[in-house]
Design an enzyme around this catalytic site. Structure first.
Site, PDB file in Angstrom:
ATOM      1  N   SER A 430       0.837  -1.200   0.000  1.00 23.18           N
ATOM      2  CA  SER A 430       0.000   0.000   0.000  1.00 23.18           C
ATOM      3  C   SER A 430       0.874   1.254   0.000  1.00 23.18           C
ATOM      4  CB  SER A 430      -0.886  -0.030   1.251  1.00 23.18           C
ATOM      5  OG  SER A 430      -2.043   0.730   1.038  1.00 23.18           O
ATOM      6  N   PRO A 431       0.439   2.310  -0.672  1.00 25.19           N
ATOM      7  CA  PRO A 431       1.252   3.526  -0.675  1.00 25.19           C
ATOM      8  C   PRO A 431       1.430   4.056   0.741  1.00 25.19           C
ATOM      9  CG  PRO A 431      -0.957   3.936  -1.563  1.00 25.19           C
ATOM     10  CD  PRO A 431      -0.810   2.463  -1.413  1.00 25.19           C
ATOM     11  N   GLN A 508       1.921   6.490  -7.321  1.00 28.00           N
ATOM     12  CA  GLN A 508       0.714   7.185  -6.852  1.00 28.00           C
ATOM     13  C   GLN A 508       0.960   8.693  -6.922  1.00 28.00           C
ATOM     14  OE1 GLN A 508      -0.550   7.651  -2.664  1.00 28.00           O
ATOM     15  NE2 GLN A 508      -2.443   6.587  -3.216  1.00 28.00           N
ATOM     16  N   TYR A 590      -7.356  15.098   0.628  1.00 26.66           N
ATOM     17  CA  TYR A 590      -6.406  15.887  -0.159  1.00 26.66           C
ATOM     18  C   TYR A 590      -7.161  16.597  -1.296  1.00 26.66           C
ATOM     19  CZ  TYR A 590      -3.025  13.403   2.678  1.00 26.66           C
ATOM     20  OH  TYR A 590      -2.334  12.909   3.752  1.00 26.66           O
ATOM     21  N   ARG A 638      -7.588   6.012  -6.123  1.00 30.10           N
ATOM     22  CA  ARG A 638      -7.863   5.722  -4.708  1.00 30.10           C
ATOM     23  C   ARG A 638      -8.916   6.695  -4.193  1.00 30.10           C
ATOM     24  NH1 ARG A 638      -4.411   4.314   0.734  1.00 30.10           N
ATOM     25  NH2 ARG A 638      -4.523   2.163   0.073  1.00 30.10           N
ATOM     26  N   GLY A 731      -0.605  -2.409   4.208  1.00 28.33           N
ATOM     27  CA  GLY A 731       0.217  -1.247   4.541  1.00 28.33           C
ATOM     28  C   GLY A 731       1.150  -1.522   5.698  1.00 28.33           C
ATOM     29  N   ARG A 732       0.669  -1.242   6.922  1.00 27.65           N
ATOM     30  CA  ARG A 732       1.544  -1.285   8.100  1.00 27.65           C
ATOM     31  C   ARG A 732       2.280  -2.606   8.273  1.00 27.65           C
ATOM     32  NH1 ARG A 732      -3.080   0.736  11.822  1.00 27.65           N
ATOM     33  NH2 ARG A 732      -4.149  -0.436  10.188  1.00 27.65           N
TER      34      ARG A 732
HETATM   35  C1  LIG Z   1       2.974   5.725   7.440  1.00 27.49           C
HETATM   36  C2  LIG Z   1       1.801   5.698   6.511  1.00 27.49           C
HETATM   37  C3  LIG Z   1       1.821   6.502   5.388  1.00 27.49           C
HETATM   38  C4  LIG Z   1       0.756   6.475   4.473  1.00 27.49           C
HETATM   39  N1  LIG Z   1       0.820   7.187   3.323  1.00 27.49           N
HETATM   40  C5  LIG Z   1      -0.123   7.051   2.373  1.00 27.49           C
HETATM   41  C6  LIG Z   1       0.032   7.598   1.081  1.00 27.49           C
HETATM   42  O1  LIG Z   1       1.035   8.219   0.779  1.00 27.49           O
HETATM   43  N2  LIG Z   1      -0.970   7.438   0.188  1.00 27.49           N
HETATM   44  C7  LIG Z   1      -2.098   6.736   0.493  1.00 27.49           C
HETATM   45  O2  LIG Z   1      -2.991   6.621  -0.351  1.00 27.49           O
HETATM   46  N3  LIG Z   1      -2.245   6.158   1.690  1.00 27.49           N
HETATM   47  C8  LIG Z   1      -1.276   6.267   2.619  1.00 27.49           C
HETATM   48  N4  LIG Z   1      -1.398   5.616   3.821  1.00 27.49           N
HETATM   49  C9  LIG Z   1      -2.536   4.718   4.030  1.00 27.49           C
HETATM   50  C10 LIG Z   1      -2.133   3.272   3.681  1.00 27.49           C
HETATM   51  O3  LIG Z   1      -1.893   3.141   2.288  1.00 27.49           O
HETATM   52  C11 LIG Z   1      -3.233   2.271   4.065  1.00 27.49           C
HETATM   53  O4  LIG Z   1      -4.407   2.591   3.359  1.00 27.49           O
HETATM   54  C12 LIG Z   1      -3.515   2.277   5.550  1.00 27.49           C
HETATM   55  O5  LIG Z   1      -2.315   2.222   6.287  1.00 27.49           O
HETATM   56  C13 LIG Z   1      -4.407   1.091   5.938  1.00 27.49           C
HETATM   57  O6  LIG Z   1      -3.815  -0.123   5.592  1.00 27.49           O
HETATM   58  P1  LIG Z   1      -3.097  -1.074   6.710  1.00 27.49           P
HETATM   59  O7  LIG Z   1      -4.115  -1.349   7.755  1.00 27.49           O
HETATM   60  O8  LIG Z   1      -2.690  -2.299   5.946  1.00 27.49           O
HETATM   61  O9  LIG Z   1      -1.932  -0.301   7.256  1.00 27.49           O
HETATM   62  C14 LIG Z   1      -0.358   5.661   4.747  1.00 27.49           C
HETATM   63  C15 LIG Z   1      -0.367   4.890   5.907  1.00 27.49           C
HETATM   64  C16 LIG Z   1       0.689   4.880   6.775  1.00 27.49           C
HETATM   65  C17 LIG Z   1       0.645   3.983   7.976  1.00 27.49           C
END
Ligand SMILES: Cc1cc2nc3c(=O)[nH]c(=O)nc-3n(C[C@H](O)[C@H](O)[C@H](O)COP(=O)(O)O)c2cc1C
Ligand SMILES: Cc1cc2nc3c(=O)[nH]c(=O)nc-3n(C[C@H](O)[C@H](O)[C@H](O)COP(=O)(O)OP(=O)(O)OC[C@H]3O[C@@H](n4cnc5c(N)ncnc54)[C@H](O)[C@@H]3O)c2cc1C
Length: 792
Positions: A430-431, A508, A590, A638, A731-732
């Site tokens: 995930s981004p 992205q 955003y 997204r 993501g995390r």
């Molecule tokens: C440190 C961090 C930075 C993130 N930056 C972005 C981003 O640049 N673009 C985006 O669409 N989502 C961003 N997110 C959201 C993640 O892509 C993801 O949707 C969110 O963390 C939930 O997924 P997870 O439960 O697997 O972490 C970010 C999340 C985290 C934790």
């Protein structure tokens, strides 16, 4: 102790007998308005675990209950002319009539005073309690509890009347398996839930959304006409057997009910009695809470409430207030868990039309896993052959050639092709913004970060939100793509990914809008920069943190032209850098998201107002990028599928937004949610945003990426296999473990994942360690899930 139980259903009777058994000198009375042998409804399902609980609580009544149980193992799904069968579910059914007779008999043996055919009006309760010296009232008076209504200011019930109308019928047809049958009428879908609970009788519940039910004319039909309608519709499973009603107290169409989901904030009301201490009136069973019949847990919950109430009263015998507080605390957690599962299940059955476009194999799998409680591996433990056959079917749909009898890869390890790009598997990194760039330039950190995740096995690695201009950044440390130097730095990363991994890499692109000029996440998320901030713009005036953030000004049309050009410029640089995939960020408040949400868009020009207008600028940017991005490469968008705040976008709007982007040529919608307004009230949980991805995929007919608290391959497999999404973004977990995909493959014993040769020695050691762990634990793999026999 003098106990009055209002209602002689399973909850009331079981409470009475347990209390009396433990306190032989107590006076325990049950009052019910029905005759002892009246029975509305047919059979109920009890899980093995519930039966074990009953055995521990009162072996004497558990013995005849166990003897009367009718067991079966399989679930059959009849849909689209096909029957899909899966085994190992282990249910037991018992006639409600028989269950009540056993409980009444046991009450009599123990000396509980049973009074039937007496309706206890709640406004007479005070007088009865006073005159009979009652010390505890148990309100087990069912789903329409009048006690709950009378003391509603204390209990604060929340009642959600669900969409379907259902009728609870019986049939002499013996079903070998728990049977779900789906029949289409000109107005829409009806479904039947059928199971055998006695030698010659089965329950047969028919339901359909109320508007479909009305269009089919059922509101005007007599009972006999209704039954004839259901017999005709479901003859393909009834095979000529008749249906019967037994709710003679309800006339004609009134037998078709709408299910109320009930939650009470408080379960105990203290009744003031002249000259005495207040007397508690405690809710139990359906009076306190309901869980939709499709997960078959109402009777179980009522009887387990009784067990908990009796145990608490015994443990805190000298302090009834504490006993009741603990009873509510313990049971409300249990109820909440089931109600969460029940909500997903209810919604699934309310929207069968959504799933009807799936193939019968996937339709059945989606049904079996509808509550998100039974996982893929949990199904495998129940019926390995069914899951293996389903995985072969799924792999073939993904374009793999699978010879009969051989094992197919689990769903997330099947390839996915979109335009001319084939991802080796369904996992997306995930981004995630890293806040580590200088002047928008991705550096060594990004090179290692993205490179490691690509060699870690994911099918698609997405960059963080890369900003199209300096003032489009969230922080001064965000990556960008507005000049050649940045393009060249990205090229180096893309080349590494292509040369050393099987992953594809996506870019992205976004613009921070009114959420720009802030600190790094770990120095103060969304907090404005102390110095060096730049002016912000958004759809309308916007201040993300009230009283704290900078106020963004509304964009002008000239701004829109300029920003569109910036997105196109970044797209062209991205193409030059060699990216395989392009994603437009229209989520999280955003710039483009601020146009989509009515909470942040108050414009009165053609870019504000209804959803078509609000989507106009994001669509314009998307189309301009699509024109600049080659036709053989995919594009995703997204979105925030829910604003989690009243007046904001909901998943209804998200479906429309997805439709508009699909019409503009999007290949996939990446379905996130929220972060549009700071005062949002999100509902978190495992895989919490996946239902939105599911709905958008089925209703807008566009491929989706699910994201949000998807933490293991078991969950991810369930999401992909059921068709809730086409890809899963993680993501995390990827921040913790760059090789998440490879580690999960090893953990679930899938040997087909591609490890870098350089890391094979590590793989072999990991395989050995995991094998040793499995042998020590004595199970193939750790599988979460509800106990067998619960209809989830
Ligand atoms: C440190 C961090 C930075 C993130 N930056 C972005 C981003 O640049 N673009 C985006 O669409 N989502 C961003 N997110 C959201 C993640 O892509 C993801 O949707 C969110 O963390 C939930 O997924 P997870 O439960 O697997 O972490 C970010 C999340 C985290 C934790
Ligand atoms: C279609 C359908 C299918 C279901 N299938 C299942 C299933 O498979 N498995 C399962 O576990 N559960 C199932 N249930 C749910 C189950 O029937 C209930 O959850 C369960 O009966 C709850 O028990 P209870 O004792 O709390 O309430 P009830 O069984 O409703 O008993 C309440 C009693 O209180 C009496 N009463 C009400 N008001 C008064 C009054 N003022 N004075 C005197 N008496 C009063 C009523 O006559 C009734 O006898 C199903 C329900 C429906 C509607």
């Amino acid at each position: 102790m003098r106990v009055l139980v209002v209602g002689g259903g399973p909850g009331g009777l079981y409470t009475a007998l347990l209390i009396k058994r433990r306190n032989p000198h107590a006076h325990v009375a049950v009052v019910d308005r029905n005759r002892p042998d009246d029975t509305f409804g047919w059979g109920v399902v009890l899980s093995d675990l519930t039966v074990a609980n009953l055995r521990a609580a009162d072996p004497t009544s558990a013995a005849p209950i166990s003897a009367a149980l009718h067991h079966w193992d399989d679930i059959e799904v009849h849909f689209g002319g096909r029957t899909v069968r899966s085994g190992g579910h282990g249910f037991s059914g018992i006639g409600r009539h028989e269950l009540l007779a056993i409980l009444q008999q046991r009450c009599r043996e123990l000396g509980v005073e049973l009074t039937h055919e007496r309706e206890l009006a709640p406004d007479t309760l005070d007088a009865i309690v006073a005159s009979e010296g009652i010390t505890l009232v148990v309100a087990a008076d069912g789903i329409n509890s009048t006690t709950r209504t009378r003391f509603a200011t204390t209990y604060r019930p929340d009642v959600d009347l669900r969409r379907c109308r259902y009728i609870w019928l019986g049939t002499p047809r013996r079903f070998e398996a728990f049977t779900f049958a789906f029949a289409e009428t000109p107005s829409g879908w009806f479904q039947a839930h059928a199971y055998q609970f006695a030698a010659d009788t089965s329950t047969f519940i028919v339901e359909s959304p109320w508007e479909i039910w009305e269009r089919e004319g059922l509101a005007e039909m007599t009972e006999q006409e209704s039954i004839a309608f259901c017999e005709r519709l479901f003859d393909f499973v009834l095979e000529g057997a008749p249906l019967r009603a037994n709710a003679s107290h309800l006339r004609g169409s009134a037998q078709w009910l709408r299910f109320p989901r009930i939650v009470c904030s408080e379960w105990v009301h203290w009744l003031r009695v002249e000259g005495r201490h207040s007397v508690p009136v405690v809710l139990l069973g359906d009076a306190a809470h309901t869980a939709h019949f499709s997960i078959g847990s109402g009777t179980k919950l009522a009887m387990e409430d009784a067990i908990a109430l009796d145990a608490r009263l015994a443990a805190d015998a000298d302090d009834i207030a504490t006993a009741l507080t603990r009873y509510q605390a313990e049971r409300s957690v249990e109820v909440l868990k089931l109600q969460n599962a029940a909500r997903n299940s209810t919604e699934w059955f309310e929207h069968v039309d959504r799933y009807a476009r799936l193939d019968p194999e996937q339709f059945a799998y989606s049904l079996l896993t509808r509550s998100q409680r039974i996982s893929h591996e949990n199904l495998r433990v129940r019926d390995g052959a069914y899951v293996a056959a389903f995985e072969r079917w799924f792999a073939r749909q993904s374009g793999l050639t699978i010879t009969p009898g051989t094992a197919a890869p689990p769903a997330i390890f099947t390839p996915y092709r979109v335009r001319d790009v084939t991802l080796p598997n369904r996992v997306v990194v995930s981004p995630m913004a890293q806040y580590t760039a200088t002047d928008g330039l991705p550096g060594d950190w990004h090179f290692v970060h993205l490179g490691a995740r690509a060699t870690g096995g994911a099918g698609l690695v997405m960059t963080e939100m890369t900003c199209v201009s300096p003032e489009g950044r969230i922080t001064p440390w965000c990556t960008g793509l507005w000049n050649e130097t940045q393009r060249d730095a990205w090229t180096r990363i893309v080349r590494f990914v292509h040369e050393y991994s099987t992953a594809k890499i996506g870019l992205q692109l976004g613009h921070s809008g009114g959420k720009g000029a802030t600190k790094k996440m770990w120095e103060g998320v969304d907090q404005p920069l102390p110095e060096g901030e730049w002016p912000l713009m958004s759809a309308s005036n916007m201040q993300y943190l009230p009283g704290v953030s900078q106020v963004a000004r509304p964009m002008t049309k000239a701004d829109m032209d300029r920003v569109t050009d910036e997105f196109v410029r970044a797209t062209k640089f991205g193409l030059d850098a060699g990216f395989d995939w392009l994603e437009l960020h229209c989520a999280h408040g955003y710039l483009l998201s601020s146009f989509l949400s009515p909470l942040t868009n108050q414009r009165d020009d053609e870019y504000g107002g209804d959803l078509v207008n609000r989507a106009r600028f994001p669509l314009r940017v998307f189309s301009a990028m699509r024109d600049a991005w080659p036709a053989h490469l995919p594009m995703s968008v997204r979105i925030s599928a829910h604003d989690w705040f009243a007046g904001g976008n909901t998943d209804d709007d998200a479906v429309e937004i997805a439709r508009m982007f699909r019409a503009a040529g999007v290949d996939m919608i990446a379905v996130s949610a929220g972060q549009v307004v700071k005062h949002e009230k999100p509902v978190f949980g495992r895989m919490w945003q996946t239902p939105f991805a599911d709905r958008i995929r089925q209703e807008a007919c566009v491929a989706t990426i699910a994201v949000g608290s998807i933490t293991d391959a078991d969950q991810a497999n369930g999401i992909i296999a059921s068709g809730r999404a086409d890809l899963v973004a993680v993501g995390r977990p990827h921040l913790v473990n760059p090789a998440w995909t490879l580690t999960e493959a090893a953990r679930w014993e899938y040997s087909g994942a591609t490890w870098p040769d350089q890391y094979l020695a590590g793989k072999h050691q990991l395989d050995r360690l995991l094998a040793r762990e499995r042998a020590a634990a004595g199970v193939p793999v750790a599988t979460a899930g509800p106990p067998k026999g619960e209809l989830t």
